[in-house]
Design an enzyme around this catalytic site. Structure first.
Site, PDB file in Angstrom:
ATOM      1  N   THR A 137      15.701  21.018 -44.423  1.00 45.23           N
ATOM      2  CA  THR A 137      16.674  21.647 -45.327  1.00 45.23           C
ATOM      3  C   THR A 137      17.717  22.417 -44.524  1.00 45.23           C
ATOM      4  O   THR A 137      18.903  22.386 -44.843  1.00 45.23           O
ATOM      5  CB  THR A 137      15.948  22.585 -46.318  1.00 45.23           C
ATOM      6  OG1 THR A 137      15.055  21.785 -47.087  1.00 45.23           O
ATOM      7  CG2 THR A 137      16.908  23.276 -47.260  1.00 45.23           C
ATOM      8  N   GLU A 170      10.691  30.139 -48.975  1.00 47.42           N
ATOM      9  CA  GLU A 170      11.874  29.272 -48.892  1.00 47.42           C
ATOM     10  C   GLU A 170      12.832  29.765 -47.812  1.00 47.42           C
ATOM     11  O   GLU A 170      13.446  28.975 -47.106  1.00 47.42           O
ATOM     12  CB  GLU A 170      12.604  29.239 -50.245  1.00 47.42           C
ATOM     13  CG  GLU A 170      11.835  28.550 -51.343  1.00 47.42           C
ATOM     14  CD  GLU A 170      11.742  27.050 -51.135  1.00 47.42           C
ATOM     15  OE1 GLU A 170      11.129  26.641 -50.140  1.00 47.42           O
ATOM     16  OE2 GLU A 170      12.264  26.306 -51.966  1.00 47.42           O
TER      17      GLU A 170
END
Ligand code: HSE
Length: 298
Positions: free
Chosen positions: A170, A117
């Protein structure tokens, strides 16, 4: 599906019909090799791929005499807001852990999956990888030394997710956020988050609906989401408990009580989005209690 409106970076739940598939094999050669990625153009070099980085983090903590070869069949598009990088990061560490004889619990795997992530978004948030690994709803109390709590999922709770087929990174969706928030907004946000968690424990669907409010993140990100206002209105008008941005967008989600309601909400969102002439997918999903699992092993 991360955030769930009021739980930015701490709350998430696992979707049912959407996911990646991976084939992971042991190899005599040490390290990790990504041999194939189907369904998307993503880097094969382990150090540049979220699955590779997550797997290497695990191997650093638990050195192995052999290595691993990974094939990834992407079912979730990167930049969709429905946890594409989390699916691959969690998949890699889950599979490698199985082939090593399970030295780590599912909860312990979160710290390694978060490295993927970090590569994808610049921040090692756990709100996507935790529900993938643990199933159901999860709350990240602390992500530095991950402390993650599994929450109950009311049995009639269904998610509707509309995924416009455009990419929103993101990292870009995080770049529009402010570093500071007003105390007044923080009070509203943690009131809603605590009430949402309470609603999950008490099966209080109305309370869940009232709590699906995001006064901190949504005001900044909504401008990046085509049809944001119309989709929210369509969800509310057709009886959803509440709705918001799925993860960092551009997907939008709504929660409903019962499958029939979730389908009705989906139809209403579909109608509202047609005028944008952007291809999209619609998913109706129960909360997946199991999370990541083995499809077959030889
Ligand atoms: N909590 C993260 C964010 C999720 O909203 O940036 C990203 O998938």
């Amino acid at each position: 599906m991360a955030n769930v409106s009021c739980g930015f970076d701490v709350l998430g739940f696992c979707l049912d019909p959407i996911g990646d598939e991976m084939i992971i094999r042991k190899t005599a050669e040490k390290g990790i090799r990504i041999t194939k990625i189907e369904g998307q153009d993503l880097p094969l070099e382990a150090h540049n791929n979220v699955a590779g980085v997550a797997g290497l983090a695990l191997l650093e903590a638990h050195p192995s005499a052999f290595g691993f070869e990974i094939e990834i069949i992407k079912g979730i598009k990167a930049g969709s807001g429905i946890g594409s990088s989390a699916a691959s990061s969690a998949g890699a560490v889950f599979g490698i852990n199985e082939l090593l004889g399970r030295p780590f619990t599912r909860g312990e795997l979160i710290q390694f999956a978060m490295k993927g992530e970090e590569l994808a978004s610049g921040t090692p948030h756990a709100d996507n990888v935790a529900p993938v690994l643990l199933g159901g709803f999860t709350l990240v109390r602390c992500s530095k030394e991950p402390d993650v709590i599994g929450l109950p999922s009311p049995s009639e709770l269904y998610a509707t997710v509309l995924h416009p087929k455009i990419e929103l990174k993101t990292s870009d969706a995080r770049a529009v956020l402010k570093k500071n928030i007003m105390l007044e907004k923080a009070i509203q946000q943690w009131g809603n988050l605590a009430a949402l968690v309470s609603g999950l424990y008490t099966n209080d669907y109305d309370l869940i609906g009232r709590s699906l409010v995001d006064v901190v993140i949504e005001p900044h990100r909504s401008a990046l989401i085509p049809g944001f206002q119309e989709l929210k209105k369509a969800a509310t008008d057709s009886g959803a408990l509440g709705s918001g941005i799925s993860g960092s967008g551009p997907s939008m989600f709504a929660l409903s009580r019962g499958e029939a309601a979730a389908i009705r909400v989906g139809e209403s969102m579909r109608q509202a989005f047609l005028k944008y002439n952007i291809e999209f997918e619609l998913h109706i999903s129960k909360i997946n209690p199991k999370g990541i699992h083995i499809i077959s092993s030889k």
